[in-house]
Design an enzyme around this catalytic site. Structure first.
Site, short mmCIF file in Angstrom:
data_model
loop_
_atom_site.label_atom_id
_atom_site.label_comp_id
_atom_site.label_asym_id
_atom_site.label_seq_id
_atom_site.Cartn_x
_atom_site.Cartn_y
_atom_site.Cartn_z
NE ARG A 1 62.38 23.95 89.46
CZ ARG A 1 63.29 23.99 88.47
NH1 ARG A 1 63.27 24.97 87.61
NH2 ARG A 1 64.25 23.09 88.43
CG ASP B 1 64.36 18.29 82.36
OD1 ASP B 1 65.55 18.32 82.72
OD2 ASP B 1 63.44 18.76 83.03
CB CYS C 1 60.94 28.41 87.70
SG CYS C 1 59.97 26.93 87.62
NE ARG D 1 67.46 29.43 81.82
CZ ARG D 1 66.89 29.33 83.02
NH1 ARG D 1 65.68 29.84 83.23
NH2 ARG D 1 67.51 28.73 84.01
CE LYS E 1 69.58 23.30 81.05
NZ LYS E 1 69.08 23.54 82.41
CG ASN E 2 70.23 20.14 83.71
OD1 ASN E 2 70.37 21.36 83.57
ND2 ASN E 2 69.08 19.53 83.52
C1 EPZ Z 1 67.06 19.39 88.03
O1 EPZ Z 1 66.40 20.43 88.72
C2 EPZ Z 1 67.23 19.88 86.60
N1 EPZ Z 1 68.01 21.11 86.60
C3 EPZ Z 1 65.86 20.15 85.98
O2 EPZ Z 1 66.08 20.46 84.61
C4 EPZ Z 1 65.02 18.87 86.05
O3 EPZ Z 1 63.73 19.15 85.56
C5 EPZ Z 1 64.95 18.38 87.50
O4 EPZ Z 1 66.28 18.18 88.02
C6 EPZ Z 1 64.21 17.05 87.61
O5 EPZ Z 1 64.84 16.08 86.84
C7 EPZ Z 1 69.35 21.03 86.78
O6 EPZ Z 1 69.91 19.97 86.95
C8 EPZ Z 1 70.09 22.33 86.74
P1 EPZ Z 1 64.87 18.33 91.72
P2 EPZ Z 1 66.29 20.37 90.34
O7 EPZ Z 1 65.45 18.90 92.95
O8 EPZ Z 1 67.53 19.81 90.90
C9 EPZ Z 1 61.17 18.80 94.57
C10 EPZ Z 1 65.92 21.70 82.66
O9 EPZ Z 1 64.94 21.78 81.92
N2 EPZ Z 1 62.11 19.45 95.49
O10 EPZ Z 1 65.32 16.97 91.25
O11 EPZ Z 1 65.86 21.71 90.79
C11 EPZ Z 1 60.90 19.61 93.32
O12 EPZ Z 1 59.87 20.56 93.56
C12 EPZ Z 1 65.75 21.78 84.15
O13 EPZ Z 1 67.10 21.49 82.27
C13 EPZ Z 1 61.68 19.78 96.78
O14 EPZ Z 1 60.54 19.54 97.14
O15 EPZ Z 1 65.09 19.35 90.51
C14 EPZ Z 1 60.50 18.57 92.33
O16 EPZ Z 1 59.14 18.25 92.48
C15 EPZ Z 1 64.34 22.21 84.53
N3 EPZ Z 1 62.55 20.39 97.63
C16 EPZ Z 1 61.33 17.34 92.72
O17 EPZ Z 1 61.80 17.61 94.06
C17 EPZ Z 1 63.84 20.67 97.28
O18 EPZ Z 1 64.60 21.20 98.12
C18 EPZ Z 1 62.54 17.13 91.86
O19 EPZ Z 1 63.28 18.35 91.83
C19 EPZ Z 1 64.26 20.33 95.98
C20 EPZ Z 1 63.38 19.71 95.10
#
Ligand code: EPZ
Length: 420
Positions: A121, A304, A116, A396, A22-23
């Site tokens: 986020r 995840d 969310c 989803r 998915k991701n």
């Molecule tokens: C991706 O989300 C995945 N989604 C998420 O999977 C997964 O939990 C996450 O990566 C972490 O591995 C997709 O790929 C579509 P991040 P993403 O940016 O990219 C902080 C699922 O269950 N952050 O790596 O949104 C954030 O708050 C979903 O399939 C900022 O601070 O995650 C978090 O603490 C849920 N500022 C950390 O970074 C930003 O601009 C990692 O988030 C972006 C992120």
């Protein structure tokens, strides 16, 4: 609305085939905005999130179809550059259209995703990344408005390793003038797959799968076909299901090397694994041993899989500590697991789990994708009947989950439900 009705206590046996990631799909699809033409992406999963991204791409003027597991995307007639709140609020990954739209069309208006189920986020790293590449960003009544005559290469160093921000900046950088260096880049396989796809489209990218990705901008890219990678979180969810419910499960069409952190934890918990090139066969432990977990960016233990791991530890022979260092408040599944008889206490971003001798079926509520997975897994082993409400969360990210679990012996039915 639907719910799952699960009669627990049945051991699992047989083979379950993993679908496409998915991701990765959610990043590969917007990448096709970078060059007009027709793309064919195989091993694409049939998921709610993928259809949401398809709808978003179609509001931009693309045409997206899915026949079996082959997705065809035509971006020849993209003429709109706005991602509306109605779609973005449903799926945060919609922000992936920001980088490609700015890079190719010089303009993008993308709704801020909002929160969310488990809290805010932020997308600050996405915005800062675009600015470092020369985009002018303004926030206008809940929308990110990005403009750039021509993006130019820059040096970006993320304070936090971010999957989405790495993907977005990489997609913007491939058409920027000059060289971009992304420091503290995400190593996740989904980002490596995105990078490989961009390289097939003509992008010049080095360092995929390392903390430093270097992109040499090119003037244009061309469409290319791609085979999506298997979904490591779906694979991990089935492995934990096997360890929890008992029996022997063969998880086929997966990429074991994307799962090493989870596989070693499963062995510590007493599971016996046979690891093949494209499969993992798990023999459930007689007794589930307590094993502490602390989530981390890839290749660490994935956030995840945190909810699913807590469901497993709820039936272990002792106490374990599960910390989520990525999302500090991703524990909405805990109160629901407690309804099933689990003994868990959460303090800040740490769950203290005391294994119990049995879980008892009850009615529980899904709150988000992976939380719903943990409730379904717990229902497989709970005595009696468990009803998991709001299964749209599950749809989803898990393709035909009740068919796949039913195929390896689970007693799980999808039932119409007016209950919210
Ligand atoms: C991706 O989300 C995945 N989604 C998420 O999977 C997964 O939990 C996450 O990566 C972490 O591995 C997709 O790929 C579509 P991040 P993403 O940016 O990219 C902080 C699922 O269950 N952050 O790596 O949104 C954030 O708050 C979903 O399939 C900022 O601070 O995650 C978090 O603490 C849920 N500022 C950390 O970074 C930003 O601009 C990692 O988030 C972006 C992120």
């Amino acid at each position: 609305m639907y719910k799952f009705v699960i009669n627990g206590g049945r051991k699992l046996a047989g083979e379950v085939v993993v679908s496409g990631a998915k991701n990765a799909s959610l990043a590969l699809m917007p990448a096709s905005l970078l060059a007009p033409g027709v793309y064919s992406i195989s091993n694409t999963p049939d998921l709610m999130d993928v259809s949401t991204m398809s709808k978003l791409m179609e509001t931009l003027g693309a045409r997206v179809t899915l026949a079996g597991t082959t997705q065809t995307i035509d971006t020849t007639r993209v003429k709109n550059f706005e991602a509306p709140y109605e779609l973005v609020k449903k799926m945060r990954a919609s922000i992936y259209v920001l980088g490609p739209l700015v890079a190719r069309y010089g303009y993008a208006k993308v709704s801020l995703p909002g929160g969310c189920a488990w809290g805010p986020r932020p997308v600050n790293l996405h915005i800062e990344g675009m600015e470092k590449l020369g985009a002018e960003i303004s926030l206008d009544s809940g929308y990110i408005v990005a403009r750039a005559k021509k993006l130019r290469g820059g040096k970006i160093n993320f304070d936090v390793s971010s999957v989405g921000a790495t993907g977005n900046v990489m997609m913007a950088a491939v058409l920027a003038e000059g060289t971009t260096e992304i420091g503290n880049a995400a190593l996740e396989p989904e980002i490596v797959a995105l990078g490989e796809f961009l390289k097939k489209m003509g992008a010049k990218i080095e360092g995929l799968g390392t903390p430093t990705i270097t992109v040499e901008g090119v003037s244009e890219l061309h469409p290319h076909d791609f085979e999506n990678i298997p979904d490591r979180i779906e694979a991990g969810t089935f492995l934990v299901a096997g360890a929890l419910a008992g029996g022997t499960v063969n998880v086929a069409n997966c990429e074991p090397r994307h799962l090493s952190a989870l596989l070693s934890k499963l062995e510590e918990a007493g599971a016996r694994l046979e690891i093949g090139n494209r499969f993992v066969k798990l023999e459930a432990p007689e007794k589930i041993l307590p094993v502490d977990v602390s989530t981390a960016p890839y290749p660490g233990f994935p956030t995840d899989m945190q909810a699913q791991w807590i469901a497993l530890m709820a039936r272990s022979t002792g106490s374990s500590v599960v910390a989520d260092n990525i999302y500090f408040d991703r524990f909405k599944h805990v109160p629901e697991l407690i309804r099933l008889g689990a003994d868990i206490e959460v303090k800040e971003n740490i769950a203290f789990v005391k294994g119990v001798g049995a879980l008892k079926g009850a009615k529980v509520m899904s709150t988000d994708l992976r939380a719903s997975a943990s409730l379904v897994l717990a229902g497989l082993v709970a005595e009696g009947t468990t009803e998991v409400l709001r299964v749209y969360h599950m749809d989803r990210g898990y393709e035909h989950i009740e068919t796949k679990l039913g195929g390896i012996g689970a007693d799980i039915r999808r039932v119409q439900s007016e209950e919210f």
